[in-house]
Design a protein around this motif. Sequence first.
Motif, PDB file in Angstrom:
ATOM      1  N   GLY A 174       3.897  15.546  20.747  1.00 26.63           N
ATOM      2  CA  GLY A 174       3.800  16.194  19.447  1.00 26.63           C
ATOM      3  C   GLY A 174       4.769  17.347  19.377  1.00 26.63           C
ATOM      4  O   GLY A 174       5.480  17.659  20.321  1.00 26.63           O
ATOM      5  N   SER A 175       4.829  18.015  18.236  1.00 25.81           N
ATOM      6  CA  SER A 175       5.744  19.132  18.082  1.00 25.81           C
ATOM      7  C   SER A 175       5.219  20.056  17.014  1.00 25.81           C
ATOM      8  O   SER A 175       4.290  19.734  16.279  1.00 25.81           O
ATOM      9  N   GLY A 176       5.839  21.230  16.907  1.00 27.55           N
ATOM     10  CA  GLY A 176       5.502  22.165  15.848  1.00 27.55           C
ATOM     11  C   GLY A 176       4.047  22.607  15.913  1.00 27.55           C
ATOM     12  O   GLY A 176       3.468  22.794  16.986  1.00 27.55           O
ATOM     13  N   ASP A 177       3.440  22.769  14.727  1.00 28.38           N
ATOM     14  CA  ASP A 177       2.070  23.283  14.642  1.00 28.38           C
ATOM     15  C   ASP A 177       1.059  22.366  15.318  1.00 28.38           C
ATOM     16  O   ASP A 177       0.063  22.839  15.880  1.00 28.38           O
ATOM     17  N   ASP A 178       1.295  21.063  15.254  1.00 29.12           N
ATOM     18  CA  ASP A 178       0.346  20.132  15.868  1.00 29.12           C
ATOM     19  C   ASP A 178       0.261  20.362  17.373  1.00 29.12           C
ATOM     20  O   ASP A 178      -0.837  20.394  17.947  1.00 29.12           O
ATOM     21  N   ALA A 179       1.429  20.496  17.993  1.00 26.01           N
ATOM     22  CA  ALA A 179       1.447  20.723  19.442  1.00 26.01           C
ATOM     23  C   ALA A 179       0.827  22.076  19.779  1.00 26.01           C
ATOM     24  O   ALA A 179       0.093  22.207  20.755  1.00 26.01           O
ATOM     25  N   ALA A 180       1.137  23.102  18.972  1.00 24.99           N
ATOM     26  CA  ALA A 180       0.587  24.433  19.215  1.00 24.99           C
ATOM     27  C   ALA A 180      -0.928  24.432  19.064  1.00 24.99           C
ATOM     28  O   ALA A 180      -1.645  25.054  19.859  1.00 24.99           O
ATOM     29  N   LEU A 181      -1.434  23.756  18.046  1.00 25.59           N
ATOM     30  CA  LEU A 181      -2.879  23.693  17.847  1.00 25.59           C
ATOM     31  C   LEU A 181      -3.557  22.952  18.996  1.00 25.59           C
ATOM     32  O   LEU A 181      -4.624  23.372  19.472  1.00 25.59           O
ATOM     33  N   ALA A 182      -2.924  21.883  19.454  1.00 25.72           N
ATOM     34  CA  ALA A 182      -3.488  21.138  20.577  1.00 25.72           C
ATOM     35  C   ALA A 182      -3.584  22.018  21.822  1.00 25.72           C
ATOM     36  O   ALA A 182      -4.585  21.993  22.545  1.00 25.72           O
ATOM     37  N   GLN A 183      -2.561  22.823  22.041  1.00 30.44           N
ATOM     38  CA  GLN A 183      -2.589  23.709  23.194  1.00 30.44           C
ATOM     39  C   GLN A 183      -3.639  24.802  23.024  1.00 30.44           C
ATOM     40  O   GLN A 183      -4.338  25.165  23.975  1.00 30.44           O
ATOM     41  N   ALA A 184      -3.776  25.306  21.795  1.00 28.20           N
ATOM     42  CA  ALA A 184      -4.785  26.335  21.529  1.00 28.20           C
ATOM     43  C   ALA A 184      -6.186  25.789  21.766  1.00 28.20           C
ATOM     44  O   ALA A 184      -7.058  26.490  22.308  1.00 28.20           O
ATOM     45  N   GLN A 185      -6.420  24.564  21.368  1.00 30.35           N
ATOM     46  CA  GLN A 185      -7.735  23.948  21.576  1.00 30.35           C
ATOM     47  C   GLN A 185      -8.032  23.793  23.066  1.00 30.35           C
ATOM     48  O   GLN A 185      -9.182  23.932  23.493  1.00 30.35           O
ATOM     49  N   GLN A 186      -6.991  23.517  23.852  1.00 28.52           N
ATOM     50  CA  GLN A 186      -7.184  23.403  25.300  1.00 28.52           C
ATOM     51  C   GLN A 186      -7.541  24.751  25.929  1.00 28.52           C
ATOM     52  O   GLN A 186      -8.247  24.819  26.934  1.00 28.52           O
ATOM     53  N   MET A 187      -7.056  25.833  25.312  1.00 31.60           N
ATOM     54  CA  MET A 187      -7.268  27.163  25.874  1.00 31.60           C
ATOM     55  C   MET A 187      -8.413  27.913  25.191  1.00 31.60           C
ATOM     56  O   MET A 187      -8.643  29.095  25.480  1.00 31.60           O
ATOM     57  N   ALA A 188      -9.120  27.248  24.308  1.00 32.28           N
ATOM     58  CA  ALA A 188     -10.160  27.915  23.520  1.00 32.28           C
ATOM     59  C   ALA A 188     -11.213  28.579  24.397  1.00 32.28           C
ATOM     60  O   ALA A 188     -11.606  29.732  24.154  1.00 32.28           O
ATOM     61  N   ASP A 189     -11.684  27.879  25.404  1.00 31.52           N
ATOM     62  CA  ASP A 189     -12.718  28.457  26.272  1.00 31.52           C
ATOM     63  C   ASP A 189     -12.201  29.696  27.003  1.00 31.52           C
ATOM     64  O   ASP A 189     -12.939  30.675  27.186  1.00 31.52           O
ATOM     65  N   GLN A 190     -10.942  29.654  27.428  1.00 31.71           N
ATOM     66  CA  GLN A 190     -10.364  30.784  28.144  1.00 31.71           C
ATOM     67  C   GLN A 190     -10.202  31.991  27.227  1.00 31.71           C
ATOM     68  O   GLN A 190     -10.394  33.132  27.637  1.00 31.71           O
ATOM     69  N   TRP A 191      -9.873  31.745  25.964  1.00 30.17           N
ATOM     70  CA  TRP A 191      -9.630  32.823  25.020  1.00 30.17           C
ATOM     71  C   TRP A 191     -10.897  33.371  24.374  1.00 30.17           C
ATOM     72  O   TRP A 191     -10.885  34.460  23.814  1.00 30.17           O
TER      73      TRP A 191
END
Length: 459
Positions: A174-191
Motif C-alpha cells: 500500500g502507499s500514502g494514507d492507507d499505508a500510514a493508517l495500517a501502520q498506526a493500527q499496528q501501533m495502536a496498543d503501544q500508543w
Amino acid sequence: MKFSSFVKGKALKSVGAVSVALALGAGLAGCGGGGAAGDVAATVNGQDIMEQTVTDYVDNFRKGANLETDEAWGEWMVSNGYTPESVREEVINYYVDQDLYEQAAAEYNVTVEQADIDAQLEQTKAMFESEEAFQEALTASNMTEESYIEDVVKPTILQQKLSEAVAAADTENGSGDDAALAQAQQMADQWNGAKRVSHVLFQADDTKTDEELAAEAQAVLDQINAGTLSFEEAAQQYSADSSAQTGGDVGWDKLTTFVTEFQDAVDGLEVGQVSGLVKTDYGYHIVTVTDEFTVPEGGLTSLDQLPDDFKSYLEYMQQSSDSQSFSTWFTEYRENAEIVINPMPEGLPYAIDLTPYEEAAADAAATVDETEMGTVEGDDAAADQAAAEGDQAAAEGDAAAEGDAAGDQTAEGTQPAAEGDQAADGTDTAEGDQAAEGGDQAAADGTADQAAEGEQAQQ
C-alpha cells in the motif's frame, strides 16, 4: 576517501541533491548518447555512454579538487586506493545509474516540470545568506546555475518523483494514507495512553551547590502551585534547555525516551497535574502532563484521530520505508538491465603511470616503520641500561651492607681491646704513682689490683 566520497564534500553538498556526485558534472556533454564522437565507454539497455563523457567528468573532478598536475593526481589516487581503471569504472557506474533512472522514469510516466525546478532552486538558494553567496558556492564547485539545474536539480527531482511512483505502484504494502493508517493500527496498543509532557529544568552547574539548586527549583514550584506563575511562564523564564521556547513542551513519551526518573514522574501524573521536584543527572525538573492520547473505542479508523505529532512520525517512517524500498527496487532493476562496459582504451589523459607514486608511498611507509622501530629499539636500550644501572646499584648496595656488617664486628672487637689498653695504661700509671709514694708493698698491691682490672676488661 573514495572518488564519490570526495565529491560529496563540495560546497553544494547541503542543497539536498540525491546524486551529489553530479556536483562536479559542470561542462559535461551529458550522460547517455551525449559526448564527443568517438569510443563508447558503455551501453545501458542499448543506450551509449561516450568515453569522452567519462573523460570530461574526471577532468572536471580534477579541476575542482586541485588535482590537475599528474603528480597531484597520482599521489591522490595512490593514497585513496584508486587506479585509472577504478576511477573510470566508478564514473561509468554513475552514468549507468543516471541512464537507468531516466529509463525507469519513462516507464512510470515520471517527468520533471519547470515548477518543480523553480521550487527546488528557490529552496536551495534559501540555504545561503544571499544570491552572491549561492553564486560563490557554484563557482567553488566549478559550476554555473544552468549546469547546476541540469546536473543536480533535475536528476534529484527525477529520482524523488520516481521513488514516489514506485512506492505508489507497490500494491502489496500500500502507499500514502492507507499505508500510514495500517501502520498506526499496528501501533495502536503501544500508543494508547501516551502522554504529552512539559517540564522546567534547573540545570546543575559549578556555580551552585545541589542544595541551592533545589531551593531555587522549589521556590518556582511553590509559585506554580500557588497560581501566581503559570507553568508556561515558569518554563520560559527558568528552564535551562531549548524547550523554554515552547513553554517547556518536550513531546509525547511514546515517541521519545525519557530517563527513568523523569518517566516515573510522568507515569504518576494525570493531565494538568504538576509533579514535585524530580532529580536526574541533568538537574531538577518540574514536570506536568498537558495531554493524553487514548485509542478510540473500536480502534483507529482514520488518521484524523491521531495527534499531529503521531501523523508526522508516521510520515517520517513511511518516507524511510519508501526510501529503503526504492533502494531495493533499483538494485533489482539494475541487475535486470543489460549493461555492457567496454575495455578501457589507451591514451586517456587521466590514465597515468602510478609506479613512481606507488614507490614513493612505499618508501614513505618504510621510513615511518623504521622511525617507529628506532623509537622502540631506543626505548628497549634505555630500559636495558636502566636495568643494568639498577643491578650495579644493587650490587654496590650489597657490598656496602657487607662492609657495614664487617665494620660493626670490628668495632665490637675494638671496644674491649681499647678498654684493655686503657687498663694497661692505668696499670703503668698506678705502678708509678704507687712507687712514687714509696712503698713496695703498696706498689705490689696496686700492681695486682690493676692487673686484675685489666684481665676483667679483656674478658
